[in-house]
Design a protein around this motif. Structure first.
Motif, PDB file in Angstrom:
ATOM      1  N   ILE A  69       0.834  -1.210   0.000  1.00 51.42           N
ATOM      2  CA  ILE A  69       0.000   0.000   0.000  1.00 51.42           C
ATOM      3  C   ILE A  69       0.862   1.252   0.000  1.00 51.42           C
ATOM      4  N   TYR A  70       1.871   1.287   0.880  1.00 57.20           N
ATOM      5  CA  TYR A  70       2.725   2.470   0.952  1.00 57.20           C
ATOM      6  C   TYR A  70       3.519   2.672  -0.325  1.00 57.20           C
ATOM      7  N   LEU A  71       4.005   1.584  -0.909  1.00 55.26           N
ATOM      8  CA  LEU A  71       4.828   1.707  -2.114  1.00 55.26           C
ATOM      9  C   LEU A  71       4.029   2.219  -3.308  1.00 55.26           C
ATOM     10  N   PHE A  72       2.808   1.726  -3.467  1.00 58.19           N
ATOM     11  CA  PHE A  72       2.055   2.014  -4.685  1.00 58.19           C
ATOM     12  C   PHE A  72       1.027   3.129  -4.551  1.00 58.19           C
ATOM     13  N   TYR A  73       0.696   3.529  -3.317  1.00 56.35           N
ATOM     14  CA  TYR A  73      -0.343   4.544  -3.173  1.00 56.35           C
ATOM     15  C   TYR A  73       0.086   5.784  -2.393  1.00 56.35           C
ATOM     16  N   PHE A  74       0.911   5.618  -1.372  1.00 61.63           N
ATOM     17  CA  PHE A  74       1.171   6.735  -0.484  1.00 61.63           C
ATOM     18  C   PHE A  74       2.592   7.297  -0.553  1.00 61.63           C
ATOM     19  N   SER A  75       3.485   6.633  -1.234  1.00 56.15           N
ATOM     20  CA  SER A  75       4.874   7.107  -1.200  1.00 56.15           C
ATOM     21  C   SER A  75       5.409   7.488  -2.573  1.00 56.15           C
TER      22      SER A  75
ATOM     23  N   ASN B  90      14.258   7.142  -1.330  1.00 55.74           N
ATOM     24  CA  ASN B  90      13.573   7.784  -0.211  1.00 55.74           C
ATOM     25  C   ASN B  90      12.179   7.205  -0.014  1.00 55.74           C
ATOM     26  N   ASN B  91      11.493   6.999  -1.125  1.00 55.00           N
ATOM     27  CA  ASN B  91      10.145   6.442  -1.055  1.00 55.00           C
ATOM     28  C   ASN B  91      10.144   5.021  -0.504  1.00 55.00           C
ATOM     29  N   VAL B  92      11.119   4.222  -0.932  1.00 54.45           N
ATOM     30  CA  VAL B  92      11.220   2.837  -0.460  1.00 54.45           C
ATOM     31  C   VAL B  92      11.518   2.808   1.034  1.00 54.45           C
ATOM     32  N   ILE B  93      12.476   3.624   1.480  1.00 49.44           N
ATOM     33  CA  ILE B  93      12.824   3.679   2.902  1.00 49.44           C
ATOM     34  C   ILE B  93      11.617   4.121   3.728  1.00 49.44           C
ATOM     35  N   TYR B  94      10.942   5.167   3.249  1.00 48.49           N
ATOM     36  CA  TYR B  94       9.761   5.661   3.955  1.00 48.49           C
ATOM     37  C   TYR B  94       8.686   4.577   4.041  1.00 48.49           C
ATOM     38  N   SER B  95       8.473   3.876   2.939  1.00 52.40           N
ATOM     39  CA  SER B  95       7.453   2.829   2.904  1.00 52.40           C
ATOM     40  C   SER B  95       7.778   1.700   3.877  1.00 52.40           C
TER      41      SER B  95
ATOM     42  N   VAL C 217       9.779   1.801   6.611  1.00 55.44           N
ATOM     43  CA  VAL C 217       9.710   2.265   7.996  1.00 55.44           C
ATOM     44  C   VAL C 217       8.260   2.401   8.453  1.00 55.44           C
ATOM     45  N   MET C 218       7.423   3.019   7.622  1.00 60.92           N
ATOM     46  CA  MET C 218       6.031   3.218   7.988  1.00 60.92           C
ATOM     47  C   MET C 218       5.272   1.893   8.037  1.00 60.92           C
ATOM     48  N   SER C 219       5.640   0.955   7.182  1.00 65.37           N
ATOM     49  CA  SER C 219       4.988  -0.356   7.190  1.00 65.37           C
ATOM     50  C   SER C 219       5.304  -1.112   8.467  1.00 65.37           C
ATOM     51  N   ILE C 220       6.575  -1.060   8.890  1.00 67.21           N
ATOM     52  CA  ILE C 220       6.968  -1.711  10.145  1.00 67.21           C
ATOM     53  C   ILE C 220       6.251  -1.061  11.321  1.00 67.21           C
ATOM     54  N   TYR C 221       6.206   0.269  11.320  1.00 63.68           N
ATOM     55  CA  TYR C 221       5.526   0.998  12.404  1.00 63.68           C
ATOM     56  C   TYR C 221       4.041   0.647  12.444  1.00 63.68           C
ATOM     57  N   PHE C 222       3.391   0.673  11.277  1.00 63.38           N
ATOM     58  CA  PHE C 222       1.958   0.392  11.210  1.00 63.38           C
ATOM     59  C   PHE C 222       1.660  -1.039  11.680  1.00 63.38           C
ATOM     60  N   THR C 223       2.485  -1.991  11.267  1.00 63.99           N
ATOM     61  CA  THR C 223       2.288  -3.390  11.658  1.00 63.99           C
ATOM     62  C   THR C 223       2.491  -3.577  13.159  1.00 63.99           C
ATOM     63  N   PHE C 224       3.501  -2.904  13.700  1.00 65.19           N
ATOM     64  CA  PHE C 224       3.763  -2.971  15.150  1.00 65.19           C
ATOM     65  C   PHE C 224       2.580  -2.417  15.938  1.00 65.19           C
ATOM     66  N   ILE C 225       2.053  -1.272  15.502  1.00 64.81           N
ATOM     67  CA  ILE C 225       0.918  -0.652  16.180  1.00 64.81           C
ATOM     68  C   ILE C 225      -0.326  -1.531  16.056  1.00 64.81           C
ATOM     69  N   LEU C 226      -0.535  -2.094  14.882  1.00 68.47           N
ATOM     70  CA  LEU C 226      -1.684  -2.967  14.679  1.00 68.47           C
ATOM     71  C   LEU C 226      -1.621  -4.179  15.608  1.00 68.47           C
TER      72      LEU C 226
END
Length: 214
Positions: free
Chosen positions: A53-59, A162-167, A169-178
């Motif tokens: 999702i982050y790679l293809f839609y948000f980053s 930059n987009n890949v790194i952001y995706s 990091v945010m994916s790991i964070y989102f999964t951890f929070i979930l």
């Protein structure tokens, strides 16, 4: 009470009194919320999906990544702060119920050198630490993001990197929070078990007292 029950209670008390090192205590408690095999599959699937999702839609651009991240963190904090209060309240309820016959009942059940009382104690401690950790990480992240420009990025990397790194990091964070939010289910379940144990212990005491009167 049988001799075996007394030996089990002594073993449980020894386990409780041996938790004197705070660092080891925290590590032991955190093991109590380690994901099961089924949860690990869920985490893997959630991580994969969030990366996609982050790679293809948000980053596709990092110009508003800072703002999006801050909005996400503020949303997480809106949920995490009440959950931390719930954790403290739940721990207080556990300590209030874990007395008398209920405490003895939990001390008599000893598996893998750990009584039910110690197991619940570890869980409520770990659950509280988990949400304290989330709040601290969110605080530090917001402090950092508020002191950088909205178009900040790692200048020596390309837009794609930059987009890949952001995706990631945010994916790991989102999964951890979930996963932390899913842990609320275990919190509610353990409270239910404690209430059930308390009711069972009182019921057994009542039946025993009636038997002795006959």
């Amino acid at each position: 009470m049988t001799r075996d029950d007394k030996d089990t209670i002594r073993q449980s008390i020894h386990g409780l009194l041996s938790d004197t090192d705070p660092d080891k205590l925290i590590l032991k408690s955190l093991r109590s919320i380690m994901p099961s095999k089924r949860r690990k599959l869920f985490i893997t699937a959630a991580l994969f999906l969030s990366v996609v999702i982050y790679l293809f839609y948000f980053s596709r651009a990092y110009t508003n990544a800072i703002e999006r991240t801050m909005n996400l963190i503020e949303t997480v904090n809106t949920i995490s702060l009440p959950v931390l209060g719930l954790a403290v309240t739940g721990y207080a309820i556990f300590q209030a119920l874990a007395n008398g016959d209920t405490l003895i009942t939990m001390l008599k059940v000893n598996e893998n050198e750990k009584s039910k009382f110690q197991e619940y104690n570890y869980f409520f401690l770990a659950f509280s630490i988990l949400y304290i950790f989330i709040i601290i990480i969110n605080f530090l992240t917001i402090v950092f993001l508020r002191n950088v420009s909205l178009d900040w990025h790692i200048s020596f990397f390309s837009l794609t990197v930059n987009n890949v790194i952001y995706s990631l990091v945010m994916s790991i964070y989102f999964t951890f929070i979930l996963n932390a939010f899913v842990e609320i289910k275990c919190f509610v379940y353990n409270l239910y078990q404690i209430f059930s144990t308390n009711a069972s212990a009182k019921g057994i005491t009542y039946l025993n007292s009636n038997e002795s009167e006959k």
